[in-house]
Design a protein around this motif. Structure first.
Motif, PDB file in Angstrom:
ATOM      1  N   ASP A 247       0.377 -18.671   9.901  1.00  0.00           N
ATOM      2  CA  ASP A 247       0.011 -17.445  10.603  1.00  0.00           C
ATOM      3  C   ASP A 247      -1.040 -16.752   9.739  1.00  0.00           C
ATOM      4  OD1 ASP A 247      -0.135 -14.703  11.324  1.00  0.00           O
ATOM      5  OD2 ASP A 247       1.821 -14.806  12.284  1.00  0.00           O
ATOM      6  N   GLU A 248      -2.273 -16.665  10.218  1.00  0.00           N
ATOM      7  CA  GLU A 248      -3.370 -16.129   9.410  1.00  0.00           C
ATOM      8  C   GLU A 248      -3.077 -14.721   8.899  1.00  0.00           C
ATOM      9  OE1 GLU A 248      -6.915 -18.112   9.267  1.00  0.00           O
ATOM     10  OE2 GLU A 248      -5.017 -19.171   9.000  1.00  0.00           O
ATOM     11  N   TRP A 249      -2.508 -13.877   9.772  1.00  0.00           N
ATOM     12  CA  TRP A 249      -2.209 -12.510   9.367  1.00  0.00           C
ATOM     13  C   TRP A 249      -1.078 -12.478   8.347  1.00  0.00           C
ATOM     14  CZ3 TRP A 249      -5.504  -8.783  10.072  1.00  0.00           C
ATOM     15  CH2 TRP A 249      -6.392  -8.857  11.148  1.00  0.00           C
ATOM     16  N   ARG A 250      -0.089 -13.328   8.538  1.00  0.00           N
ATOM     17  CA  ARG A 250       1.015 -13.378   7.576  1.00  0.00           C
ATOM     18  C   ARG A 250       0.504 -13.869   6.217  1.00  0.00           C
ATOM     19  NH1 ARG A 250       6.675 -14.250   7.520  1.00  0.00           N
ATOM     20  NH2 ARG A 250       7.288 -14.078   5.317  1.00  0.00           N
ATOM     21  N   SER A 251      -0.361 -14.865   6.232  1.00  0.00           N
ATOM     22  CA  SER A 251      -0.917 -15.368   4.974  1.00  0.00           C
ATOM     23  C   SER A 251      -1.711 -14.288   4.259  1.00  0.00           C
ATOM     24  CB  SER A 251      -1.803 -16.585   5.243  1.00  0.00           C
ATOM     25  OG  SER A 251      -1.041 -17.679   5.721  1.00  0.00           O
ATOM     26  N   ALA A 252      -2.530 -13.553   5.013  1.00  0.00           N
ATOM     27  CA  ALA A 252      -3.316 -12.472   4.415  1.00  0.00           C
ATOM     28  C   ALA A 252      -2.401 -11.398   3.843  1.00  0.00           C
ATOM     29  CB  ALA A 252      -4.249 -11.870   5.457  1.00  0.00           C
ATOM     30  N   PHE A 253      -1.310 -11.124   4.548  1.00  0.00           N
ATOM     31  CA  PHE A 253      -0.343 -10.130   4.061  1.00  0.00           C
ATOM     32  C   PHE A 253       0.311 -10.604   2.766  1.00  0.00           C
ATOM     33  CE2 PHE A 253       4.159  -8.899   3.874  1.00  0.00           C
ATOM     34  CZ  PHE A 253       4.025  -7.514   3.761  1.00  0.00           C
ATOM     35  N   GLU A 254       0.745 -11.860   2.740  1.00  0.00           N
ATOM     36  CA  GLU A 254       1.406 -12.383   1.538  1.00  0.00           C
ATOM     37  C   GLU A 254       0.452 -12.388   0.351  1.00  0.00           C
ATOM     38  OE1 GLU A 254       4.468 -12.926   1.279  1.00  0.00           O
ATOM     39  OE2 GLU A 254       5.195 -13.148   3.339  1.00  0.00           O
ATOM     40  N   LEU A 255      -0.812 -12.682   0.599  1.00  0.00           N
ATOM     41  CA  LEU A 255      -1.799 -12.638  -0.477  1.00  0.00           C
ATOM     42  C   LEU A 255      -1.978 -11.210  -0.973  1.00  0.00           C
ATOM     43  CD1 LEU A 255      -3.992 -13.995  -2.204  1.00  0.00           C
ATOM     44  CD2 LEU A 255      -5.571 -13.718  -0.274  1.00  0.00           C
ATOM     45  N   SER A 256      -2.035 -10.268  -0.047  1.00  0.00           N
ATOM     46  CA  SER A 256      -2.248  -8.863  -0.410  1.00  0.00           C
ATOM     47  C   SER A 256      -1.100  -8.306  -1.238  1.00  0.00           C
ATOM     48  CB  SER A 256      -2.440  -8.012   0.846  1.00  0.00           C
ATOM     49  OG  SER A 256      -3.584  -8.426   1.569  1.00  0.00           O
ATOM     50  N   VAL A 257       0.137  -8.589  -0.809  1.00  0.00           N
ATOM     51  CA  VAL A 257       1.287  -8.016  -1.515  1.00  0.00           C
ATOM     52  C   VAL A 257       1.548  -8.738  -2.834  1.00  0.00           C
ATOM     53  CG1 VAL A 257       2.375  -7.171   0.587  1.00  0.00           C
ATOM     54  CG2 VAL A 257       2.953  -9.457  -0.265  1.00  0.00           C
ATOM     55  N   SER A 258       0.762  -9.741  -3.132  1.00  0.00           N
ATOM     56  CA  SER A 258       0.847 -10.411  -4.430  1.00  0.00           C
ATOM     57  C   SER A 258      -0.311  -9.991  -5.330  1.00  0.00           C
ATOM     58  CB  SER A 258       0.831 -11.937  -4.255  1.00  0.00           C
ATOM     59  OG  SER A 258       1.858 -12.365  -3.404  1.00  0.00           O
ATOM     60  N   ALA A 259      -1.526 -10.008  -4.776  1.00  0.00           N
ATOM     61  CA  ALA A 259      -2.721  -9.723  -5.577  1.00  0.00           C
ATOM     62  C   ALA A 259      -2.871  -8.239  -5.900  1.00  0.00           C
ATOM     63  CB  ALA A 259      -3.960 -10.223  -4.848  1.00  0.00           C
ATOM     64  N   VAL A 260      -2.627  -7.371  -4.920  1.00  0.00           N
ATOM     65  CA  VAL A 260      -2.815  -5.933  -5.158  1.00  0.00           C
ATOM     66  C   VAL A 260      -1.857  -5.408  -6.225  1.00  0.00           C
ATOM     67  CG1 VAL A 260      -2.680  -3.633  -4.112  1.00  0.00           C
ATOM     68  CG2 VAL A 260      -3.816  -5.506  -2.891  1.00  0.00           C
ATOM     69  N   PRO A 261      -0.540  -5.710  -6.158  1.00  0.00           N
ATOM     70  CA  PRO A 261       0.341  -5.271  -7.246  1.00  0.00           C
ATOM     71  C   PRO A 261      -0.028  -5.880  -8.596  1.00  0.00           C
ATOM     72  CG  PRO A 261       1.620  -5.847  -5.309  1.00  0.00           C
ATOM     73  CD  PRO A 261       0.224  -6.312  -5.051  1.00  0.00           C
ATOM     74  N   PHE A 262      -0.458  -7.154  -8.584  1.00  0.00           N
ATOM     75  CA  PHE A 262      -0.845  -7.794  -9.841  1.00  0.00           C
ATOM     76  C   PHE A 262      -2.001  -7.050 -10.498  1.00  0.00           C
ATOM     77  CE2 PHE A 262      -3.743 -10.738 -12.013  1.00  0.00           C
ATOM     78  CZ  PHE A 262      -2.919 -11.161 -13.061  1.00  0.00           C
ATOM     79  N   LEU A 263      -3.046  -6.777  -9.742  1.00  0.00           N
ATOM     80  CA  LEU A 263      -4.203  -6.071 -10.298  1.00  0.00           C
ATOM     81  C   LEU A 263      -3.851  -4.629 -10.664  1.00  0.00           C
ATOM     82  CD1 LEU A 263      -6.935  -7.413  -7.856  1.00  0.00           C
ATOM     83  CD2 LEU A 263      -6.547  -8.109 -10.226  1.00  0.00           C
ATOM     84  N   SER A 264      -3.025  -3.999  -9.853  1.00  0.00           N
ATOM     85  CA  SER A 264      -2.628  -2.605 -10.119  1.00  0.00           C
ATOM     86  C   SER A 264      -1.814  -2.510 -11.405  1.00  0.00           C
ATOM     87  CB  SER A 264      -1.821  -2.052  -8.945  1.00  0.00           C
ATOM     88  OG  SER A 264      -2.589  -2.060  -7.754  1.00  0.00           O
ATOM     89  N   LEU A 265      -0.892  -3.446 -11.600  1.00  0.00           N
ATOM     90  CA  LEU A 265      -0.082  -3.438 -12.815  1.00  0.00           C
ATOM     91  C   LEU A 265      -0.921  -3.754 -14.046  1.00  0.00           C
ATOM     92  CD1 LEU A 265       3.196  -5.145 -11.547  1.00  0.00           C
ATOM     93  CD2 LEU A 265       2.903  -2.768 -12.276  1.00  0.00           C
ATOM     94  N   TRP A 266      -1.951  -4.578 -13.875  1.00  0.00           N
ATOM     95  CA  TRP A 266      -2.875  -4.846 -14.977  1.00  0.00           C
ATOM     96  C   TRP A 266      -3.546  -3.538 -15.408  1.00  0.00           C
ATOM     97  CZ3 TRP A 266      -5.783  -6.582 -18.775  1.00  0.00           C
ATOM     98  CH2 TRP A 266      -5.623  -7.900 -19.216  1.00  0.00           C
ATOM     99  N   VAL A 267      -4.047  -2.789 -14.439  1.00  0.00           N
ATOM    100  CA  VAL A 267      -4.711  -1.516 -14.738  1.00  0.00           C
ATOM    101  C   VAL A 267      -3.724  -0.536 -15.362  1.00  0.00           C
ATOM    102  CG1 VAL A 267      -5.853   0.501 -13.720  1.00  0.00           C
ATOM    103  CG2 VAL A 267      -6.457  -1.817 -12.946  1.00  0.00           C
ATOM    104  N   LEU A 268      -2.528  -0.468 -14.800  1.00  0.00           N
ATOM    105  CA  LEU A 268      -1.505   0.449 -15.321  1.00  0.00           C
ATOM    106  C   LEU A 268      -1.126   0.090 -16.752  1.00  0.00           C
ATOM    107  CD1 LEU A 268       0.415   2.793 -14.770  1.00  0.00           C
ATOM    108  CD2 LEU A 268       2.062   1.134 -13.849  1.00  0.00           C
ATOM    109  N   ALA A 269      -0.989  -1.208 -17.034  1.00  0.00           N
ATOM    110  CA  ALA A 269      -0.657  -1.641 -18.390  1.00  0.00           C
ATOM    111  C   ALA A 269      -1.774  -1.266 -19.355  1.00  0.00           C
ATOM    112  CB  ALA A 269      -0.412  -3.144 -18.407  1.00  0.00           C
TER     113      ALA A 269
END
Length: 344
Positions: A31-53
């Protein structure tokens, strides 16, 4: 009560492995939308936590370290998405999947095209004693081990020791081995993949060092990378290195049987299953690798018979670290002490 991994009857199912392939084909479409969602909820927190750290470094290195430890879980999930991209199961457009995988490969320190090829070789030869060597954990049979010289026995013991496999191994694999296209040294495209990934990593680390010095690298980059790498190696290990796994000689080996019965069903708590992107449902994945990770739970929901094959809990999996040699007679993976008791 479900049968455990150690049950001697767990391999015999009403439906053959080959028949399951036809059934599992119904779950292959992403499901293209589901895949995009799963990528987003993985990449965005990863990058955000990098900045926060990074921001937290000015307050306390220990706080930054704690955040980076948490971020290792998101890095592991990104690797799982890269894994699905390599199988062509995450997006319908192969080009989109490949470029997503290549970008993620910079963060996971894994040259995507090299890994995709070696992992494909692993899938096509898993459980085949005649085709060991690429994309798997080095495993000897009891008879092969007995034929080794004392020095080579020691080397194999050192290799199979948990301190090597789960201590030194992940660091070596992701920091050093992945820098060269080992096993594919004659392919130009694999050199391009490895060198392009290396160049991007150097640029990223150079930028981090320029703007923040060594501390972000030592406190954020290395801990999150090595923890994620160790978790990934452990998951890969228990997916195939368990007592009742499946290894056969070339003439007896069958692709679908090896996939279904030579891969474990690792039972994890929901939060760990989420961060590992359902990779614990490995027997289904190996049997039909084109199924997106988020549809693997659908398979088990719809086909309870599959949920009972090769089940292994975290507690049971700890014993797998003591298994080292494949016994061709009993068709079991044994510890060194168990193998020593076998007749010559």
């Amino acid at each position: 009560m479900t049968q455990s991994l150690t049950s001697p009857h767990i391999r015999h199912d009403a439906t053959s492995a080959r028949d399951w392939v036809k059934t599992l084909a119904d779950y292959r479409e992403p499901d293209e939308w589901r895949s995009a969602f799963e990528l987003s909820v993985s990449a965005v927190p990863f990058l955000s936590l990098w900045v926060l750290a990074w921001i937290s470094l000015s307050l306390s290195p220990w706080l930054a370290l704690a955040i980076s430890v948490l971020n290792a879980a998101f890095l592991l999930r990104l690797f799982a998405i890269q894994h699905d991209c390599g199988h062509g199961s995450f997006f319908k457009q192969r080009g989109v999947a490949d470029w997503v995988g290549r970008v993620i490969g910079v963060f996971t320190l894994t040259p995507y095209d090299v890994w995709r090829r070696t992992h494909s070789m692993h899938h096509s030869a898993s459980g085949n004693l005649g085709r060991r060597g690429i994309g798997d954990i080095h495993t000897l049979t009891v008879s092969e081990y007995r034929e080794l010289s004392p020095f080579n026995r020691l080397m194999y013991r050192l290799y199979r020791h948990p301190a090597t496999l789960f201590g030194l191994g992940p660091s070596y694999l992701f920091l050093l081995q992945n820098r060269l296209p080992l096993g594919l040294m004659n392919g130009a495209q694999y050199w391009v993949s490895a060198m392009a990934t290396n160049f991007a990593i150097v640029l990223a680390l150079g930028g981090i060092w320029y703007f923040g010095g060594l501390m972000p690298i030592l406190v954020i980059f290395l801990p999150s990378t090595l923890i994620a790498a160790t978790a990934g190696v452990w998951l890969f290990y228990v997916q195939h290195q368990f007592e009742n796994t499946r290894w056969d000689t070339e003439e007896d080996w069958q692709l679908h049987d090896a996939a279904l019965h030579g891969s474990s069903h690792y039972i994890l708590p929901p939060v760990l299953q989420w961060f590992s992107a359902n990779i614990g449902i490995h027997h289904v994945h190996h049997l039909y690798s084109r199924i997106p990770f988020y549809r693997l739970t659908e398979v088990l929901r719809d086909h309870a018979e599959l949920s009972r094959i090769n089940r292994m809990t975290i507690r049971e999996s700890l014993a797998c670290a003591r298994l080292h040699l494949w016994d061709e007679k009993s068709k079991k993976l044994l510890s060194f002490s168990q193998a020593r008791k076998l007749p010559e």
